[in-house]
Design a protein around this motif. Structure first.
Motif, short mmCIF file in Angstrom:
data_model
loop_
_atom_site.label_atom_id
_atom_site.label_comp_id
_atom_site.label_asym_id
_atom_site.label_seq_id
_atom_site.Cartn_x
_atom_site.Cartn_y
_atom_site.Cartn_z
N LEU A 1 46.63 -39.61 -21.27
CA LEU A 1 46.85 -38.23 -21.70
C LEU A 1 46.76 -37.33 -20.49
N ARG A 2 47.62 -36.33 -20.48
CA ARG A 2 47.68 -35.44 -19.33
C ARG A 2 47.29 -34.02 -19.71
N CYS A 3 46.51 -33.41 -18.82
CA CYS A 3 46.17 -32.00 -18.96
C CYS A 3 46.66 -31.29 -17.70
N HIS A 4 47.40 -30.22 -17.89
CA HIS A 4 47.96 -29.48 -16.77
C HIS A 4 47.58 -28.01 -16.89
N GLN A 5 47.07 -27.42 -15.79
CA GLN A 5 46.69 -26.01 -15.81
C GLN A 5 47.43 -25.26 -14.71
N THR A 6 47.67 -24.00 -14.97
CA THR A 6 48.34 -23.14 -13.98
C THR A 6 47.39 -22.04 -13.50
N GLU A 7 46.09 -22.18 -13.80
CA GLU A 7 45.11 -21.13 -13.49
C GLU A 7 44.35 -21.38 -12.19
N ASN A 8 44.52 -22.55 -11.61
CA ASN A 8 43.81 -22.90 -10.37
C ASN A 8 42.28 -22.90 -10.57
N HIS A 9 41.85 -23.25 -11.79
CA HIS A 9 40.42 -23.31 -12.06
C HIS A 9 39.82 -24.59 -11.50
N ARG A 10 38.57 -24.49 -11.07
CA ARG A 10 37.90 -25.62 -10.43
C ARG A 10 37.52 -26.73 -11.41
#
Lengths: 116, 113
Positions: free
Chosen positions: B21-30
């Protein structure tokens, strides 16, 4: 380890009325955060309100407010003027404070139904 | 809304097969997290990441592994899926600083037959 207990699996309230959801927690930490999340039928987890343990003042967000009793380790959520859109599963959650990796520990949830 | 996507959104697989499963973020959160949600248990933490290639176990990590080679992606792998891993999986992110909230993705419903 922290534990979070929500003792009311289901609740209902009439539209426009006020309802209070209960949450208790157990921790030896002094610095922590508490949250209420809402999960409507869409399954999306939505942050409702947060409370910092070092703040004595209870948090408020529009119709949502909390009653934070640190000594009693109690963190209840009050919803005023309930609306049909408030129908959802509500989760109470605990997070350690500064220096942690900010993991959340959740309660088992309370299913709230707002009746027309 | 925080920019978090999960893929796939629904998956049916057979016992013994590997699943990612993949999780992708565009927020640049650590910070990034994987939780599973089961009736009567709320959400329980599987694994989390506090930076690229920095991960650690959560409460229910047995049977799961994770990887984070880029800030924006956090992968959850079931090496050999079992029926007990049928669940809804949520990814969450959190930033540094005083804003401690976690923001959640839309969830992935996984069924292992």
């Amino acid at each position: 380890a922290q534990t979070v207990t929500q003792s009311q699996p289901e609740m209902s309230v009439q539209e426009a009325e006020t309802v209070t959801l209960s949450c208790t927690y157990d921790t030896s930490e002094n610095n922590y955060y508490l949250f209420w999340y809402k999960q409507p039928p869409s399954r999306q987890m939505i942050l409702v309100i947060r409370q910092e343990a070092y703040k004595q003042q209870n948090a408020t967000e529009n119709r949502f407010s909390v009653n934070f009793q640190k000594a009693a380790k109690s963190f209840s959520l009050k919803i005023s003027d309930s609306q049909l859109g408030d129908t959802a599963m509500y989760f109470c959650a605990f997070m350690k404070g500064r220096g942690s990796a900010r993991q959340l520990t959740f309660g088992s949830g309370t299913q709230l139904t707002v009746l027309p | 809304d925080a920019g978090i996507t999960q893929s796939p959104r629904h998956k049916v697989t057979e016992t013994g097969t590997p699943v990612t499963l993949r999780c992708h973020q565009t927020e640049n959160h650590r910070y990034m997290y994987w939780y599973r949600q089961d009736p009567g248990h709320g959400l329980r933490l599987i694994h989390y990441s506090y930076g690229v290639k920095d991960t650690d176990k959560g409460e229910v990590s047995d049977g799961y592994s994770v990887s984070r080679s880029k800030t924006e992606d956090f992968l959850l792998t079931l090496e050999s899926a079992t029926s007990s891993q049928t669940s809804v999986y949520f990814c969450a992110i959190s930033e540094t600083g005083e804003a401690y909230e976690q923001y959640f993705g839309p969830g992935t419903r996984l069924t292992v037959t």
